[in-house]
Design an enzyme around this catalytic site. Sequence first.
Site, PDB file in Angstrom:
ATOM      1  N   LYS A  36      -3.742  -4.911  -4.536  1.00  0.00           N
ATOM      2  CA  LYS A  36      -4.448  -4.072  -5.516  1.00  0.00           C
ATOM      3  C   LYS A  36      -5.029  -4.916  -6.647  1.00  0.00           C
ATOM      4  O   LYS A  36      -6.134  -4.652  -7.112  1.00  0.00           O
ATOM      5  CB  LYS A  36      -3.495  -3.042  -6.115  1.00  0.00           C
ATOM      6  CG  LYS A  36      -3.059  -1.951  -5.167  1.00  0.00           C
ATOM      7  CD  LYS A  36      -2.234  -0.961  -5.956  1.00  0.00           C
ATOM      8  CE  LYS A  36      -1.615   0.112  -5.112  1.00  0.00           C
ATOM      9  NZ  LYS A  36      -0.769   1.018  -5.916  1.00  0.00           N
ATOM     10  N   ASP A  82      -2.162   5.012  -8.248  1.00  0.00           N
ATOM     11  CA  ASP A  82      -1.195   5.335  -7.221  1.00  0.00           C
ATOM     12  C   ASP A  82      -2.019   5.728  -6.016  1.00  0.00           C
ATOM     13  O   ASP A  82      -2.990   6.488  -6.129  1.00  0.00           O
ATOM     14  CB  ASP A  82      -0.251   6.469  -7.638  1.00  0.00           C
ATOM     15  CG  ASP A  82       0.975   6.480  -6.725  1.00  0.00           C
ATOM     16  OD1 ASP A  82       1.670   5.450  -6.662  1.00  0.00           O
ATOM     17  OD2 ASP A  82       1.222   7.497  -6.065  1.00  0.00           O
ATOM     18  N   GLY A 118      -1.368  -3.524   3.363  1.00  0.00           N
ATOM     19  CA  GLY A 118      -0.846  -2.191   3.682  1.00  0.00           C
ATOM     20  C   GLY A 118      -1.240  -1.726   5.080  1.00  0.00           C
ATOM     21  O   GLY A 118      -1.055  -2.427   6.073  1.00  0.00           O
ATOM     22  N   ASP A 153      -4.205  -1.204   6.240  1.00  0.00           N
ATOM     23  CA  ASP A 153      -5.576  -1.574   6.635  1.00  0.00           C
ATOM     24  C   ASP A 153      -5.721  -1.912   8.127  1.00  0.00           C
ATOM     25  O   ASP A 153      -6.711  -1.510   8.749  1.00  0.00           O
ATOM     26  CB  ASP A 153      -6.076  -2.772   5.807  1.00  0.00           C
ATOM     27  CG  ASP A 153      -6.508  -2.373   4.405  1.00  0.00           C
ATOM     28  OD1 ASP A 153      -6.618  -1.153   4.130  1.00  0.00           O
ATOM     29  OD2 ASP A 153      -6.741  -3.274   3.578  1.00  0.00           O
ATOM     30  N   HIS A 186     -11.252   4.156  -0.948  1.00  0.00           N
ATOM     31  CA  HIS A 186     -10.723   5.141  -1.898  1.00  0.00           C
ATOM     32  C   HIS A 186     -10.628   4.524  -3.292  1.00  0.00           C
ATOM     33  O   HIS A 186     -10.915   5.172  -4.284  1.00  0.00           O
ATOM     34  CB  HIS A 186      -9.351   5.621  -1.420  1.00  0.00           C
ATOM     35  CG  HIS A 186      -8.404   4.520  -1.037  1.00  0.00           C
ATOM     36  ND1 HIS A 186      -8.766   3.508  -0.176  1.00  0.00           N
ATOM     37  CD2 HIS A 186      -7.131   4.229  -1.424  1.00  0.00           C
ATOM     38  CE1 HIS A 186      -7.758   2.671  -0.028  1.00  0.00           C
ATOM     39  NE2 HIS A 186      -6.757   3.071  -0.784  1.00  0.00           N
TER      40      HIS A 186
HETATM   41  P1  IMP Z   1       1.808   2.552  -4.513  1.00  0.00           P
HETATM   42  O1  IMP Z   1       0.489   3.075  -5.013  1.00  0.00           O
HETATM   43  O2  IMP Z   1       2.252   1.350  -5.249  1.00  0.00           O
HETATM   44  O3  IMP Z   1       2.826   3.634  -4.393  1.00  0.00           O
HETATM   45  O4  IMP Z   1       1.606   1.983  -3.047  1.00  0.00           O
HETATM   46  C1  IMP Z   1       0.608   2.410  -2.259  1.00  0.00           C
HETATM   47  C2  IMP Z   1       0.891   2.059  -0.803  1.00  0.00           C
HETATM   48  O5  IMP Z   1      -0.079   2.771  -0.029  1.00  0.00           O
HETATM   49  C3  IMP Z   1       0.673   0.574  -0.484  1.00  0.00           C
HETATM   50  O6  IMP Z   1       1.856  -0.159  -0.527  1.00  0.00           O
HETATM   51  C4  IMP Z   1       0.110   0.646   0.919  1.00  0.00           C
HETATM   52  O7  IMP Z   1       1.144   0.777   1.848  1.00  0.00           O
HETATM   53  C5  IMP Z   1      -0.679   1.938   0.916  1.00  0.00           C
HETATM   54  N1  IMP Z   1      -2.078   1.691   0.493  1.00  0.00           N
HETATM   55  C6  IMP Z   1      -2.678   2.054  -0.677  1.00  0.00           C
HETATM   56  N2  IMP Z   1      -3.947   1.622  -0.715  1.00  0.00           N
HETATM   57  C7  IMP Z   1      -4.142   0.968   0.447  1.00  0.00           C
HETATM   58  C8  IMP Z   1      -5.258   0.262   0.984  1.00  0.00           C
HETATM   59  O8  IMP Z   1      -6.332   0.115   0.379  1.00  0.00           O
HETATM   60  N3  IMP Z   1      -5.087  -0.264   2.203  1.00  0.00           N
HETATM   61  C9  IMP Z   1      -3.926  -0.151   2.904  1.00  0.00           C
HETATM   62  N4  IMP Z   1      -2.852   0.448   2.440  1.00  0.00           N
HETATM   63  C10 IMP Z   1      -2.954   1.018   1.214  1.00  0.00           C
END
Ligand code: IMP
Length: 227
Positions: free
Chosen positions: A18, A74, A163, A165, A190
């Site tokens: 992120k 989030d 994640g 992807d 997103h």
């Molecule tokens: P959080 O927002 O820290 O609770 O974590 C979001 C989780 O959603 C990540 O650890 C990923 O597993 C998944 N995620 C969120 N955005 C993406 C993305 O752009 N690509 C892939 N997985 C994502």
Amino acid sequence: MAPPGRPRLYLATRNAGKVREFGRLLGAWFAVEPLAPDVTLPPENGSTFAENALLKAGAGFAEVGGQVAVLADDSGLEVDALGGEPGVRSARYAGEDAGDRENVLRLLEELSGRSDRRGRFVCALALLLPPELARLAGTGLLEARGTLEGTITLEPRGETGFGYDPVFRPAGWERTLAEGGPDEKDAISHRGDAVRALVALWQSIGSPPGGALSSPGGDLPSPGGDS
Ligand code: IMP
């Protein structure tokens, strides 16, 4: 120090993927930096993405004494056939300490034998502004949301991103997000969608009828250098 015209902005996240994406997406508007490593972020126990984003932004904002803008996101994956799961539990779908690989494997297992593999990434953003920017903007909190529709593949493909992807194929693509380049992802993701909504909001409050607001470093942010 932020270059003139670009307010400093801390990211309330520990997710390196992120941090990279926000640096690319927001670098023209803000001098983006991660929060110091010793700052503790709260457990994500909200029931919606928006609630969790606000929780994280609020905690980060308190840690910097409310004097620097703090952005939290989030995000996660909602899968229709799983009733919206993993949703807000995306980061810990396979367990509290699970990594990306374990989470992806659990998702593929849950979807095993299912033909409906539709889902979407969702991103909620909360941006808290320090007093001088809040005064100029007329609000201390800006919120935005973005989504990306697609399907879950049968197996992981590709090396980029993070994640889920490697198992997410955006609508209209033949490849997974992890097989595309960073610019291709930013253009449709997103997170890109939510950031564009946030910047539009920022611009609309920065240019009210009757004249533009200006920030302490000059004008409210406009596209500038990299970060
Ligand atoms: P959080 O927002 O820290 O609770 O974590 C979001 C989780 O959603 C990540 O650890 C990923 O597993 C998944 N995620 C969120 N955005 C993406 C993305 O752009 N690509 C892939 N997985 C994502």
